[in-house]
Motif scaffolding. Structure first.
Motif, PDB file in Angstrom:
ATOM      1  N   ILE A 103      -4.175  -3.764   5.450  1.00  0.00           N
ATOM      2  CA  ILE A 103      -3.040  -4.149   6.265  1.00  0.00           C
ATOM      3  C   ILE A 103      -3.325  -3.349   7.666  1.00  0.00           C
ATOM      4  N   PHE A 138       0.556   2.316   1.441  1.00  0.00           N
ATOM      5  CA  PHE A 138       0.306   0.796   1.983  1.00  0.00           C
ATOM      6  C   PHE A 138      -1.342   0.834   1.505  1.00  0.00           C
ATOM      7  N   ASP A 139      -1.635  -0.650   1.461  1.00  0.00           N
ATOM      8  CA  ASP A 139      -2.912  -0.928   1.414  1.00  0.00           C
ATOM      9  C   ASP A 139      -3.633  -0.731   2.647  1.00  0.00           C
ATOM     10  N   PHE A 196      -1.145   4.737   5.274  1.00  0.00           N
ATOM     11  CA  PHE A 196      -2.241   3.811   4.565  1.00  0.00           C
ATOM     12  C   PHE A 196      -3.242   4.961   3.982  1.00  0.00           C
TER      13      PHE A 196
END
Length: 503
Positions: A243, A239-240, A309
């Motif tokens: 976030i 994930f980015d 992340f």
């Protein structure tokens, strides 16, 4: 290919592996059956380690030096079980031994130091599932061995008789109860015969033996199947990091405000600003459970952020702030618990909370290091911290610590606290400390304590009578000490009991 070769080697050497499993099953049954706290428990742990080494040597796997700490930890936990009568400790000693044994065997078969934390947890569950899948292997391999070995094949008649006997026993387990209920005379005849057989004991002894024979073979076969996902762990997270930065920033801001309040009102003792109906003592004694749960949640959040992340400097800084806030919450929770104990004395749960907070603090230190050093072996670090701290906790016999503390405060305690020590603690470890109470002390002379005195006398009387069989298999350090303390207490106070003529 490697899997097939090892599995075939185990099958071809069934006489060795099956024989070891059979012998282990016998030793396991003798040591463990209705006896997880006796002197035979650490013996069983030692035999387990020995048999694991013998299994590995047969397929040319030698014991690694880095595996020795796991074996030492298992041995200490085994000894601890014979050192206490706490059922809590016995259960978690077994859990600890099984976990250390799995990690030890994984380390022997795999290069586990390249695995990250989630990967290690994943592989432990895979190993457990593979072990369950491998349960039929000792019987599949046994069937193959008995059908192929020429020397054994000559004794097919004996094998057939054994199989037939086992089938007959299974059928009779169903039909015999029906026949017994259908005819009075048949029931009378067999009832007298069967009265000499304890079917419950026979069943559980057989079940324990089957477990002791099957699981070691299945577990070892599961390791040799080599079905763990291999290769380097994924470096790019899913994930980015924006976030993670967004929600951890909001949470960290709230945590910073909360920590500032803890420093001002709890640690510095400021009372200005507290509601009129709340004193500082009442404020300090509440909320430790909530803080404990929040600290555990923070650990999970930080762990997930580290592995879900992509790497980001800002995210690392925010996670470090969250770790710092968690340290403040841990200290706050411990301080509140200390205040609560000073008011309401020690219990097992309260001392367990303090222990857990210390362990959590050490784990959070490892988390901080892991945030900035990706190659840091977080899983092994946690295993070491938890193992060392738990072994120390287990050998401390918490019930003894609780009894010493509460009895030292007995002038400020009520009757319920003494009943807790005698009947609500998880073991009889505290019995020698309770026996040190002098019933002839003038502080005990009041009429209101007569019932308590009688209760203590009955407690030691029952303890003495119910712990006659404490030697050989069931020999346990705490149980022996409790028996000696009970007999001494009854001898010293034999003239005290009001109902002495009945006893």
């Amino acid at each position: 290919m490697k899997e097939n070769m090892l599995i075939l080697k185990i099958r071809d050497n069934y006489k060795y592996f099956g024989g070891l499993s059979l012998l282990y099953g016998l030793i396991f049954t003798f040591c463990i059956y209705k006896n997880i706290s006796g002197i035979t428990f650490p013996i069983c742990v030692a035999v387990t380690i020995l048999f694991a080494i013998l299994f590995m040597r047969r397929i040319n796997y030698m014991l690694m030096k880095k595996s020795i700490p796991y074996l030492v930890g298992m041995g200490l936990l085994g000894i601890s079980s014979a050192y206490t009568t706490s059922s809590f400790m016995h259960f978690f000693n077994i859990v600890g031994i099984l976990l250390l044994f799995m990690v030890f065997m994984i380390h022997q078969f795999y290069n586990d130091y390249v695995w990250n934390f989630p990967a290690y947890i994943q592989r432990i569950f895979i190993l457990m599932g593979t072990t369950i899948q491998s349960v039929p292997y000792p019987y599949w391999h046994g069937g193959w061995f008995f059908s192929k070995d020429k020397n054994i094949k000559r004794n097919n008649t004996l094998i057939a008789v054994v199989i037939g006997f086992i089938v007959a026993m299974g059928i009779l387990c169903i039909t015999l109860p029906l026949l017994l209920s259908s005819d009075i005379m048949f029931s009378k005849l067999f009832g007298e015969i069967l009265s000499y057989i304890n079917f419950s004991t026979l069943f559980w002894v057989s079940f324990t033996f089957v477990i002791g024979f099957t699981l070691p073979y299945a577990f070892f076969t599961a390791l040799c199947r080599y079905n763990f996902p291999e290769g380097k762990e994924r470096k790019i997270k899913f994930f980015d990091p924006v976030i993670g930065i967004t929600f951890t920033s909001i949470v960290s801001l709230i945590y910073l405000v909360y920590c500032a309040i803890q420093i001002m009102y709890l640690f510095l003792g400021m009372s200005a600003g507290l509601p009129n109906y709340v004193t500082y003592a009442e404020y300090a004694r509440g909320g430790f459970w909530e803080l404990l749960f929040v600290s555990v949640i923070n650990f999970i959040i930080i762990l997930l952020c580290m592995y879900l992340f992509r790497e980001n400097v800002v995210l690392k800084v925010i996670l470090t702030i969250m770790c710092g806030c968690t340290f403040v919450m841990i200290v706050s929770s411990a301080y509140r618990m200390k205040m609560y104990i000073s008011e309401y004395n020690l219990t097992f749960l309260r001392i367990l909370v303090l222990w857990f907070l210390i362990v959590l603090a050490f784990i959070m230190i490892g988390m901080v290091v892991s945030i900035y050093k990706k190659k840091f072996p977080l899983f092994h670090y946690i295993i070491v911290i938890v193992s060392v701290m738990y072994i120390g906790f287990s050998f401390s016999r918490p019930d003894v610590i609780i009894a010493k503390y509460d009895i030292a405060q007995w002038r400020n305690t009520d009757r319920q606290d003494f009943f807790y020590l005698m009947y609500e603690t998880m073991s009889i470890d505290a019995a020698p400390e309770i026996a040190k109470i002098d019933l002839n002390d003038k502080e005990w002379a009041s009429v209101e304590n007569e019932y308590l005195k009688q209760t203590m006398y009955n407690y030691f009387l029952n303890l003495s009578m119910n712990n006659e069989d404490i030697y050989f298999r069931r020999a346990n350090y705490s149980r022996i000490r409790a028996k000696i303390a009970a007999d001494r207490f009854l001898e010293e106070h034999k003239d005290y009991n009001r109902d002495n003529n009945r006893l």
